[in-house]
Design an enzyme around this catalytic site. Structure first.
Site, PDB file in Angstrom:
ATOM      1  N   LYS A 160     -24.062  28.254   2.535  1.00  0.00           N
ATOM      2  CA  LYS A 160     -24.415  26.903   2.095  1.00  0.00           C
ATOM      3  C   LYS A 160     -23.762  26.568   0.759  1.00  0.00           C
ATOM      4  O   LYS A 160     -23.958  27.268  -0.232  1.00  0.00           O
ATOM      5  CB  LYS A 160     -25.936  26.758   1.965  1.00  0.00           C
ATOM      6  CG  LYS A 160     -26.362  25.335   1.604  1.00  0.00           C
ATOM      7  CD  LYS A 160     -27.859  25.159   1.655  1.00  0.00           C
ATOM      8  CE  LYS A 160     -28.547  25.409   0.342  1.00  0.00           C
ATOM      9  NZ  LYS A 160     -28.326  24.389  -0.696  1.00  0.00           N
ATOM     10  N   ASP A 178     -24.399  20.898   1.706  1.00  0.00           N
ATOM     11  CA  ASP A 178     -25.721  20.347   1.359  1.00  0.00           C
ATOM     12  C   ASP A 178     -25.565  19.289   0.277  1.00  0.00           C
ATOM     13  O   ASP A 178     -25.844  19.541  -0.898  1.00  0.00           O
ATOM     14  CB  ASP A 178     -26.620  21.507   0.897  1.00  0.00           C
ATOM     15  CG  ASP A 178     -28.066  21.086   0.733  1.00  0.00           C
ATOM     16  OD1 ASP A 178     -28.433  19.993   1.206  1.00  0.00           O
ATOM     17  OD2 ASP A 178     -28.834  21.859   0.126  1.00  0.00           O
ATOM     18  N   LYS A 199     -26.918  16.061   0.562  1.00  0.00           N
ATOM     19  CA  LYS A 199     -28.089  15.161   0.589  1.00  0.00           C
ATOM     20  C   LYS A 199     -27.669  13.717   0.307  1.00  0.00           C
ATOM     21  O   LYS A 199     -28.162  13.074  -0.635  1.00  0.00           O
ATOM     22  CB  LYS A 199     -29.162  15.633  -0.395  1.00  0.00           C
ATOM     23  CG  LYS A 199     -29.713  17.012  -0.048  1.00  0.00           C
ATOM     24  CD  LYS A 199     -30.941  17.349  -0.861  1.00  0.00           C
ATOM     25  CE  LYS A 199     -31.508  18.705  -0.529  1.00  0.00           C
ATOM     26  NZ  LYS A 199     -30.684  19.836  -1.003  1.00  0.00           N
ATOM     27  N   ASP A 251     -27.343   6.515   0.727  1.00  0.00           N
ATOM     28  CA  ASP A 251     -26.721   5.287   0.234  1.00  0.00           C
ATOM     29  C   ASP A 251     -26.688   4.291   1.394  1.00  0.00           C
ATOM     30  O   ASP A 251     -27.267   4.560   2.447  1.00  0.00           O
ATOM     31  CB  ASP A 251     -25.301   5.604  -0.297  1.00  0.00           C
ATOM     32  CG  ASP A 251     -24.877   4.665  -1.430  1.00  0.00           C
ATOM     33  OD1 ASP A 251     -25.024   3.434  -1.253  1.00  0.00           O
ATOM     34  OD2 ASP A 251     -24.398   5.156  -2.463  1.00  0.00           O
ATOM     35  N   THR A 311     -39.207  19.328  -1.337  1.00  0.00           N
ATOM     36  CA  THR A 311     -40.379  20.169  -1.623  1.00  0.00           C
ATOM     37  C   THR A 311     -40.820  20.030  -3.081  1.00  0.00           C
ATOM     38  O   THR A 311     -41.883  20.507  -3.452  1.00  0.00           O
ATOM     39  CB  THR A 311     -40.074  21.651  -1.298  1.00  0.00           C
ATOM     40  OG1 THR A 311     -38.781  21.967  -1.789  1.00  0.00           O
ATOM     41  CG2 THR A 311     -40.101  21.908   0.183  1.00  0.00           C
ATOM     42  N   ARG A 346     -31.570  32.761  -4.342  1.00  0.00           N
ATOM     43  CA  ARG A 346     -31.680  33.768  -5.398  1.00  0.00           C
ATOM     44  C   ARG A 346     -32.188  35.138  -4.976  1.00  0.00           C
ATOM     45  O   ARG A 346     -31.733  36.133  -5.559  1.00  0.00           O
ATOM     46  CB  ARG A 346     -32.496  33.184  -6.566  1.00  0.00           C
ATOM     47  CG  ARG A 346     -31.700  32.096  -7.288  1.00  0.00           C
ATOM     48  CD  ARG A 346     -32.571  31.188  -8.114  1.00  0.00           C
ATOM     49  NE  ARG A 346     -33.390  30.334  -7.261  1.00  0.00           N
ATOM     50  CZ  ARG A 346     -34.237  29.427  -7.724  1.00  0.00           C
ATOM     51  NH1 ARG A 346     -34.375  29.254  -9.027  1.00  0.00           N
ATOM     52  NH2 ARG A 346     -34.932  28.676  -6.889  1.00  0.00           N
TER      53      ARG A 346
HETATM   54  O1  C5P Z   1     -32.606  30.265  -4.651  1.00  0.00           O
HETATM   55  P1  C5P Z   1     -33.418  29.593  -3.587  1.00  0.00           P
HETATM   56  O2  C5P Z   1     -33.724  30.463  -2.401  1.00  0.00           O
HETATM   57  O3  C5P Z   1     -34.661  28.910  -4.134  1.00  0.00           O
HETATM   58  O4  C5P Z   1     -32.436  28.442  -3.068  1.00  0.00           O
HETATM   59  C1  C5P Z   1     -32.866  27.471  -2.203  1.00  0.00           C
HETATM   60  C2  C5P Z   1     -31.736  26.535  -1.906  1.00  0.00           C
HETATM   61  O5  C5P Z   1     -32.248  25.525  -1.032  1.00  0.00           O
HETATM   62  C3  C5P Z   1     -31.152  25.807  -3.102  1.00  0.00           C
HETATM   63  O6  C5P Z   1     -29.751  25.635  -2.853  1.00  0.00           O
HETATM   64  C4  C5P Z   1     -31.856  24.461  -3.098  1.00  0.00           C
HETATM   65  O7  C5P Z   1     -31.056  23.423  -3.607  1.00  0.00           O
HETATM   66  C5  C5P Z   1     -32.101  24.253  -1.610  1.00  0.00           C
HETATM   67  N1  C5P Z   1     -33.240  23.404  -1.273  1.00  0.00           N
HETATM   68  C6  C5P Z   1     -34.543  23.680  -1.661  1.00  0.00           C
HETATM   69  N2  C5P Z   1     -35.574  22.863  -1.304  1.00  0.00           N
HETATM   70  C7  C5P Z   1     -35.339  21.784  -0.567  1.00  0.00           C
HETATM   71  C8  C5P Z   1     -34.028  21.511  -0.138  1.00  0.00           C
HETATM   72  C9  C5P Z   1     -32.994  22.352  -0.511  1.00  0.00           C
HETATM   73  O8  C5P Z   1     -34.797  24.667  -2.324  1.00  0.00           O
HETATM   74  N3  C5P Z   1     -36.351  21.016  -0.202  1.00  0.00           N
END
Ligand code: C5P
Length: 235
Positions: free
Chosen positions: A32, A66, A68, A71, A121, A212
């Protein structure tokens, strides 16, 4: 065998992104590339992820762009067309942009799964109310998912806590994608509502976005391999 995981390559620079993609792509289905990296490095980030996967022998790796987008339909169609040559497997748009916008993106990129983000979220019910969106967030997420699929989206991003309700409301060929996934015992960082990979899959998710816990590990490749080995086979 790869796990139904999209590794969030939220890297500080391209060499790091390439290294993460090289190390993890043998064990995951999807890489991603997010908004921050794309704003900084543009198409080169997608190319770097794909090249690294090829070097790792992971030519199966799918690209999840990703961005998002949100517009007017003509602008979103233009932005979608602008990334056509990158051949993303998934491209995110906000479902709240409405059915015409989603349809415009789907028409612009027929070979890409236009992926609708339901409710971020980071928004809770009180924020939803303050921006004038009818809650509770679970109902809003289901409503937006159904609207998006009817407009041509073929994948939905939702919280692991919403995935079962959305799974019941859309057909089986719609890919449900959940961020906020943490292996048991891992740090949650800024994610507020988390689920384990096993429980998200059991609730009906098809693809888990994990950043992460993999990229922050001493060895991202080992972390991805361990996650893959711990997961039941994909749906
Ligand atoms: O590091 P982590 O597992 O929290 O990364 C989650 C990824 O998912 C990040 O790239 C974040 O931008 C994305 N994301 C999210 N919550 C959402 C949509 C996308 O954490 N509702």
């Amino acid at each position: 065998m790869t796990a139904p995981i999209a590794v969030a390559l939220d890297a500080p620079d391209l060499p790091t992104l390439s290294r993460w993609a090289f190390e993890t792509s043998p064990f995951v289905s999807t890489l991603k590339v997010g908004l921050e990296v794309f704003c900084r490095d543009g198409a080169a980030a997608v190319q770097a992820a794909r090249d690294a996967a090829m070097r790792a022998g992971a030519d199966h790796a799918r690209i999840f762009l990703d961005l998002k987008l949100h517009d007017i339909p003509a602008t979103v169609a233009g932005a979608a067309s602008a990334v056509r040559d990158l051949h993303p497997d998934y491209l995110t748009v906000h479902a709240a942009g409405g059915p015409e916008m989603i349809a415009a993106a789907a028409r612009a990129l027929p070979d890409t799964r236009i992926t609708a983000v339901t409710i971020l979220t980071s928004l809770d019910d009180s924020v939803l109310e303050s921006i004038g969106m009818r809650g509770p967030s679970l109902d809003a997420a289901v409503r937006l998912a159904v609207l998006a699929v009817e407009a041509g989206a073929r994948a939905i991003v939702c919280s692991p806590l919403e995935v079962a309700a959305i799974r019941a409301a859309v057909s089986d060929d719609i890919t449900l994608i959940t961020p906020g996934v943490r292996p048991a015992g891992a740090g949650v960082q800024d994610q507020k509502r988390v689920a384990t990979p096993e429980s998200a899959l059991a609730a009906g998710a098809d693809l888990l976005v994990i950043g992460r816990p993999i990229t922050g590990a001493a060895s991202p490749g080992e972390a991805a391999r361990e996650l893959r080995d711990a997961l039941p086979a994909a749906r």
